[in-house]
Design an enzyme around this catalytic site. Structure first.
Site, mmCIF file in Angstrom:
data_model
loop_
_atom_site.group_PDB
_atom_site.id
_atom_site.type_symbol
_atom_site.label_atom_id
_atom_site.label_comp_id
_atom_site.label_asym_id
_atom_site.label_seq_id
_atom_site.Cartn_x
_atom_site.Cartn_y
_atom_site.Cartn_z
ATOM 1 N N HIS A 52 -48.873 -18.551 -22.147
ATOM 2 C CA HIS A 52 -47.766 -19.464 -21.877
ATOM 3 C C HIS A 52 -48.208 -20.469 -20.819
ATOM 4 C CE1 HIS A 52 -44.326 -16.603 -23.302
ATOM 5 N NE2 HIS A 52 -45.404 -16.511 -24.077
ATOM 6 N N GLU A 54 -46.825 -21.528 -18.089
ATOM 7 C CA GLU A 54 -46.650 -21.088 -16.698
ATOM 8 C C GLU A 54 -47.730 -20.096 -16.281
ATOM 9 O OE1 GLU A 54 -42.457 -21.785 -18.431
ATOM 10 O OE2 GLU A 54 -44.353 -20.938 -19.119
ATOM 11 N N CYS A 82 -39.670 -17.868 -19.602
ATOM 12 C CA CYS A 82 -39.254 -16.593 -20.193
ATOM 13 C C CYS A 82 -39.347 -15.510 -19.110
ATOM 14 C CB CYS A 82 -40.151 -16.245 -21.387
ATOM 15 S SG CYS A 82 -41.840 -15.798 -20.927
ATOM 16 N N CYS A 85 -42.958 -14.979 -17.739
ATOM 17 C CA CYS A 85 -43.383 -16.048 -16.840
ATOM 18 C C CYS A 85 -42.599 -16.011 -15.529
ATOM 19 C CB CYS A 85 -43.234 -17.396 -17.531
ATOM 20 S SG CYS A 85 -44.377 -17.591 -18.926
#
Length: 148
Positions: A52, A54, A82, A85
């Site tokens: 992801h 992040e 999410c 993260c």
């Protein structure tokens, strides 16, 4: 530079992700008004559920600062982080999160609301809705292309 400028960079990262077929998430991390990391989502292209934006940006920022602690940093991400993260943000001790569009995965509950209800992330400042329309448009484009 200001919040809008940093979010423009996050959205530019998201556009890069979308162009290569990845989920349109982009992220930038700032310390002392300087960009120390930026990343775009690579989960689909790398076939890696943890890639992801992040997570990738936090990893870069930790390498740049030679520390796992990112105190004094602000993270800008075009889509609400999410839970994975968000926990990484907490563990990195980032105290401010600025995001654009909300992540609808959890229904009406916001990611950081879930963490705060469990006494996690209670000290993090959250700013939402910055350039929300741009992030939402990128997300809608991704959904249409992938026929979700």
């Amino acid at each position: 530079m200001d919040d809008n400028d940093y979010m423009k960079i996050a959205n530019a990262q998201a556009k890069k992700a979308l162009a290569r077929g990845d989920y349109p998430a982009g992220c930038v991390i700032i310390k002392n008004a300087r960009i120390i990391a930026r990343a775009s989502s690579r989960g689909i292209s790398k076939k890696d559920a943890t890639a992801h934006a992040e997570i990738l940006a936090i990893s870069k920022a930790c390498k740049k600062t030679s520390s796992r602690i990112l105190e004094g940093c602000v993270i800008y991400t075009n889509i609400e982080p999410c839970l994975m993260c968000a926990k990484a943000i907490v563990y990195a001790r980032i105290k401010k999160v600025v995001y654009g569009a909300e992540h609808k995965e959890y229904g009406s509950k916001r990611t950081f609301d879930i963490l705060k209800q469990n006494d996690i992330a209670k000290d993090i400042e959250i700013v939402s809705g910055l350039q929300k329309e741009i992030a939402s448009e990128l997300l809608n484009t991704f959904i249409k292309k992938n026929k979700f």
